[in-house]
Scaffold this active site. Structure first.
Site, PDB file in Angstrom:
ATOM      1  N   CYS A  48     -30.865  70.101  30.267  1.00 45.04           N
ATOM      2  CA  CYS A  48     -30.152  70.274  31.551  1.00 45.04           C
ATOM      3  C   CYS A  48     -29.675  68.957  32.139  1.00 45.04           C
ATOM      4  CB  CYS A  48     -31.042  71.051  32.515  1.00 45.04           C
ATOM      5  SG  CYS A  48     -31.584  72.629  31.826  1.00 45.04           S
ATOM      6  N   GLY A  49     -29.828  67.850  31.399  1.00 43.74           N
ATOM      7  CA  GLY A  49     -29.211  66.579  31.771  1.00 43.74           C
ATOM      8  C   GLY A  49     -30.037  65.672  32.665  1.00 43.74           C
ATOM      9  N   GLU A  50     -31.212  66.148  33.117  1.00 40.27           N
ATOM     10  CA  GLU A  50     -31.929  65.366  34.122  1.00 40.27           C
ATOM     11  C   GLU A  50     -32.826  64.270  33.544  1.00 40.27           C
ATOM     12  OE1 GLU A  50     -32.546  68.426  33.336  1.00 40.27           O
ATOM     13  OE2 GLU A  50     -34.669  68.930  33.377  1.00 40.27           O
ATOM     14  N   ALA A  68     -41.353  69.684  28.702  1.00 39.48           N
ATOM     15  CA  ALA A  68     -40.148  70.523  28.755  1.00 39.48           C
ATOM     16  C   ALA A  68     -39.002  69.889  27.974  1.00 39.48           C
ATOM     17  CB  ALA A  68     -39.720  70.744  30.201  1.00 39.48           C
ATOM     18  N   PRO A  77     -34.089  71.110  37.338  1.00 39.66           N
ATOM     19  CA  PRO A  77     -33.483  72.324  37.915  1.00 39.66           C
ATOM     20  C   PRO A  77     -34.525  73.244  38.575  1.00 39.66           C
ATOM     21  CG  PRO A  77     -33.008  72.142  35.535  1.00 39.66           C
ATOM     22  CD  PRO A  77     -33.918  71.017  35.888  1.00 39.66           C
ATOM     23  N   THR A 136     -37.403  78.196  36.912  1.00 42.43           N
ATOM     24  CA  THR A 136     -38.469  79.199  36.989  1.00 42.43           C
ATOM     25  C   THR A 136     -39.578  78.796  37.950  1.00 42.43           C
ATOM     26  OG1 THR A 136     -38.057  79.406  34.628  1.00 42.43           O
ATOM     27  CG2 THR A 136     -39.729  80.829  35.564  1.00 42.43           C
ATOM     28  N   ILE A 137     -39.941  77.519  37.962  1.00 42.03           N
ATOM     29  CA  ILE A 137     -41.080  77.173  38.841  1.00 42.03           C
ATOM     30  C   ILE A 137     -40.713  77.347  40.315  1.00 42.03           C
ATOM     31  CG2 ILE A 137     -42.320  75.719  37.186  1.00 42.03           C
ATOM     32  CD1 ILE A 137     -41.294  73.270  38.770  1.00 42.03           C
ATOM     33  N   ASN A 192     -31.912  65.404  27.814  1.00 43.13           N
ATOM     34  CA  ASN A 192     -32.507  66.714  27.517  1.00 43.13           C
ATOM     35  C   ASN A 192     -31.501  67.824  27.877  1.00 43.13           C
ATOM     36  OD1 ASN A 192     -32.584  66.377  30.326  1.00 43.13           O
ATOM     37  ND2 ASN A 192     -34.261  67.829  30.469  1.00 43.13           N
TER      38      ASN A 192
HETATM   39  P1  ADP Z   1     -38.995  75.238  34.708  1.00 47.52           P
HETATM   40  O1  ADP Z   1     -38.614  75.705  36.074  1.00 47.52           O
HETATM   41  O2  ADP Z   1     -39.203  76.389  33.752  1.00 47.52           O
HETATM   42  O3  ADP Z   1     -40.150  74.306  34.677  1.00 47.52           O
HETATM   43  P2  ADP Z   1     -36.430  73.787  34.630  1.00 47.52           P
HETATM   44  O4  ADP Z   1     -35.446  74.856  34.993  1.00 47.52           O
HETATM   45  O5  ADP Z   1     -36.795  72.797  35.678  1.00 47.52           O
HETATM   46  O6  ADP Z   1     -37.769  74.461  34.048  1.00 47.52           O
HETATM   47  O7  ADP Z   1     -35.890  73.013  33.371  1.00 47.52           O
HETATM   48  C1  ADP Z   1     -36.448  71.768  33.010  1.00 47.52           C
HETATM   49  C2  ADP Z   1     -36.234  71.484  31.558  1.00 47.52           C
HETATM   50  O8  ADP Z   1     -37.015  72.407  30.806  1.00 47.52           O
HETATM   51  C3  ADP Z   1     -34.831  71.681  31.039  1.00 47.52           C
HETATM   52  O9  ADP Z   1     -33.999  70.585  31.235  1.00 47.52           O
HETATM   53  C4  ADP Z   1     -35.121  71.870  29.569  1.00 47.52           C
HETATM   54  O10 ADP Z   1     -35.361  70.628  28.951  1.00 47.52           O
HETATM   55  C5  ADP Z   1     -36.378  72.685  29.589  1.00 47.52           C
HETATM   56  N1  ADP Z   1     -36.064  74.122  29.519  1.00 47.52           N
HETATM   57  C6  ADP Z   1     -35.668  74.942  30.510  1.00 47.52           C
HETATM   58  N2  ADP Z   1     -35.432  76.186  30.069  1.00 47.52           N
HETATM   59  C7  ADP Z   1     -35.687  76.165  28.746  1.00 47.52           C
HETATM   60  C8  ADP Z   1     -35.637  77.122  27.684  1.00 47.52           C
HETATM   61  N3  ADP Z   1     -35.257  78.383  27.865  1.00 47.52           N
HETATM   62  N4  ADP Z   1     -35.987  76.699  26.465  1.00 47.52           N
HETATM   63  C9  ADP Z   1     -36.362  75.440  26.245  1.00 47.52           C
HETATM   64  N5  ADP Z   1     -36.430  74.513  27.174  1.00 47.52           N
HETATM   65  C10 ADP Z   1     -36.089  74.845  28.405  1.00 47.52           C
END
Ligand code: ADP
Length: 576
Positions: free
Chosen positions: A281-283, A97, A425, A428-429, A279
């Site tokens: 979202c900062g995490e 990600a 964050p 989506t998962i 990255n």
């Molecule tokens: P998910 O729930 O889809 O696994 P998260 O909301 O936990 O994702 O986000 C984790 C990381 O995934 C973010 O910090 C970012 O690096 C990447 N990410 C999230 N959304 C996007 C997006 N629309 N495009 C590209 N990377 C993303």
């Protein structure tokens, strides 16, 4: 026909309607006609199969881990980040990600970063950049005798490119842009997102130093330095810039701050290089060309008979670390440099989602000392078990190549991964797992979610159960609640239920920061947390929060004041 996989029936997965919608749109593999060609359990099977197959390389029978990986995903006890679910076992095969790319101060390097960004976005990843090395706006360009346009104008090109590139039609890319507090263009940067629509595909954060924060506290000046010459160009009053940052954050949510010195003090491979960026979202703070793959344990599933099931949490932690370490090898990287740098440190980020739902099940209000204490205990436990598992993998498979000279070497004779934990964050998962996102409080007890142009009305499932058990459930009441998301002013709801089910905006912002700090204490990467503020929050509230995050040793801080962006993801007020 009921297909069976390792004894689990395919249609036994108890997915929510929202989860199925999200999976159908973006995660399940599709055929020529655009219809899904796999079921959700076949998706989990594909992922388990691909990730466990790595065990063969290390001389193990992958069958056991395949069953275990399938079990934890299909039970919604653990989910990897979106790219792993989407791409494992496919030709694309890009599973991470998070990425950080370097931006050096030359036209060639800037546009190389742009090309690399496009490749990463196309494959489903998000990118973070520090623009601090770029010479400032108005500085000289020797070869052409022209003037440089500075970091902010270059950022707009990255933004435009992101806008154009859709990620395999699945989602648009996300970026983090960072500029150091001592860059001469810092004021332009802080103001850059005020124009509606400008840099929409960026989160921006100011990279601050201890020196700057101390200058804010003592009300003194600090130096701006041209990165090209290393010379001081100006001195600014730190408080003026701190006020500007917090004013813009109050108005628009941006910029956040990242605390560079704290990040680097705690970076286990600080002997290799200094971290300048995170990255999107900062995490996850990362070095240039590093990537990181994340996975999250669903804490709401770690409760049994109103207490935490530590044994189950331990098992999922060990399997989660094993899973994520395998992902590093199963991954097909978009660039050779990324392949190399990622494997040098083998950073992974195991974290949690569903914290607020777990608190509700344990009868602990989010805004209580007991919640903070429970959070620390849980994260400390996950961290200790994560390290144990990574040490064990290190013994069997070898330590990460930069192990020698790292902070791990002082404590252990082997370690497989330079970092093991991250709080993502889980935007989506957590929908797929049908739980509260990351470590956030429940946003609203019923609300409207804008997901991919659809609006979904949701009632919190734990709250719904309690309302039914305690005999105050009614459709009308749920509709009423969706107007504000909160039950604090609804006297027909029993007092103890009102105290337990506090929402993001009911909670004093201090609790948000304290919860972030409680997790950060035991997380070696960073913690994604949005400090949600009500619309009526003042500028002083924002200043207090930013300073508090620094004092509590957080690695960064982001706030969001309700209503300060036109299109926010989570909305109160019933269906439009
Ligand atoms: P998910 O729930 O889809 O696994 P998260 O909301 O936990 O994702 O986000 C984790 C990381 O995934 C973010 O910090 C970012 O690096 C990447 N990410 C999230 N959304 C996007 C997006 N629309 N495009 C590209 N990377 C993303």
């Amino acid at each position: 026909e009921t297909k069976k996989y390792l004894g689990i029936k395919h249609d036994d997965l108890k997915l929510s309607v929202n989860a199925i919608r999200v999976l159908e749109r973006r995660y399940l593999l599709k055929g020529e006609n655009g219809n899904p060609v796999e079921t959700p359990s076949e998706m989990f099977e594909r992922v388990a199969n691909s990730v466990s197959s790595i065990d063969k390389r290390y001389g193990y029978n992958p069958y056991d881990s395949k069953a275990e990986f399938y079990r934890m995903m299909s039970n919604l006890e653990f989910l990897p980040n979106s790219p792993t679910l989407m791409n494992a076992g496919t030709e694309l095969g890009q599973l991470s990600a998070c990425f950080v790319l370097p931006v050096e101060d030359s036209m060639k390097d800037i546009f190389e970063a742009l090309t690399n960004m496009s490749l990463i976005h196309k494959s489903g990843g998000g990118t973070g950049f520090s623009f601090s090395k770029l010479r400032p706006n108005g500085d000289i360009v020797k070869s052409t005798k022209g003037v440089a346009s500075g970091p902010v104008s270059f950022m707009s090109i990255f933004d435009q490119a992101t806008e154009v590139i859709k990620q395999g039609g699945k989602r648009r890319g996300a970026n983090m842009g960072i500029l150091r507090i001592d860059h001469p263009d810092i004021i332009e940067f802080i103001n850059s997102k005020e124009k509606e629509g400008y840099l929409d595909n960026f989160n921006i954060s100011v990279g601050v130093t201890d020196e700057f924060m101390k200058a804010v506290q003592s009300d003194s000046k600090y130096d701006l330095i041209n990165p090209r010459t290393g010379k001081t160009t100006e001195k600014l009053r730190a408080r003026d810039i701190f006020d500007l940052i917090t004013t813009m954050a109050w108005r628009t949510g941006d910029p956040g701050m990242i605390f560079l010195d704290e990040i680097n003090r705690r970076h286990p491979v600080s002997h290799v290089r200094t971290i300048e960026s995170t990255n999107p979202c900062g995490e996850v703070p990362l070095l240039p060309y590093e990537s990181c793959n994340l996975g999250s344990i669903n804490l709401s599933k770690m409760v049994k008979n109103d207490t935490i099931n530590w044994e189950k949490l331990k098992n999922n932690t060990h399997s989660g670390i094993h899973f994520l370490d395998n992902v590093i090898d199963a991954n097909k990287y978009p660039l050779n440099e990324i392949d190399r740098e990622t494997k040098n440190n083998r950073k992974i980020g195991l974290g949690v989602m569903g914290l607020a739902e777990m608190f509700a099940k344990l009868n602990i209000p989010y805004n209580s000392e007991e919640a903070i204490e429970t959070a620390e205990n849980i994260m400390k436990f996950i961290n200790e078990e994560s390290v144990k598992k990574s040490v064990e993998l290190g013994e069997k498979r070898g330590s990460f190549p930069n192990f020698k000279g790292s902070q791990w070497e002082k404590k252990y004779s082997s370690m497989r991964n330079a970092t093991v934990n991250t709080i993502a964050p889980t935007g989506t998962i957590s929908i797929i797992a049908n739980t509260s996102s990351g470590i956030e409080p429940i946003f609203a007890l019923s609300f409207v979610r804008n997901v991919m142009a659809t609006q979904l009305l949701e009632v919190n499932p734990v709250f719904e159960n309690v309302a039914k058990e305690r005999n105050f459930y009614s459709k009308d009441l749920m509709m009423d609640i969706s107007k504000t998301g909160s039950i604090q002013n609804l006297k027909q709801v029993p007092k103890d239920v009102r105290d337990l089910f506090v929402t993001s905006l009911d909670i004093d912002p201090e609790w948000h920061v304290r919860m972030q700090a409680a997790f950060q204490k035991y997380v070696d990467n960073s913690v994604s947390k949005t400090v949600n503020l009500p619309e009526k929050a003042t500028l002083d509230d924002v200043k207090r929060i930013y300073m508090m995050a620094y004092k509590l040793n957080c690695k960064g801080i982001t706030i969001y004041r309700y209503g300060s962006k036109e299109n926010q993801v989570l909305e109160l007020g019933g269906l439009k």
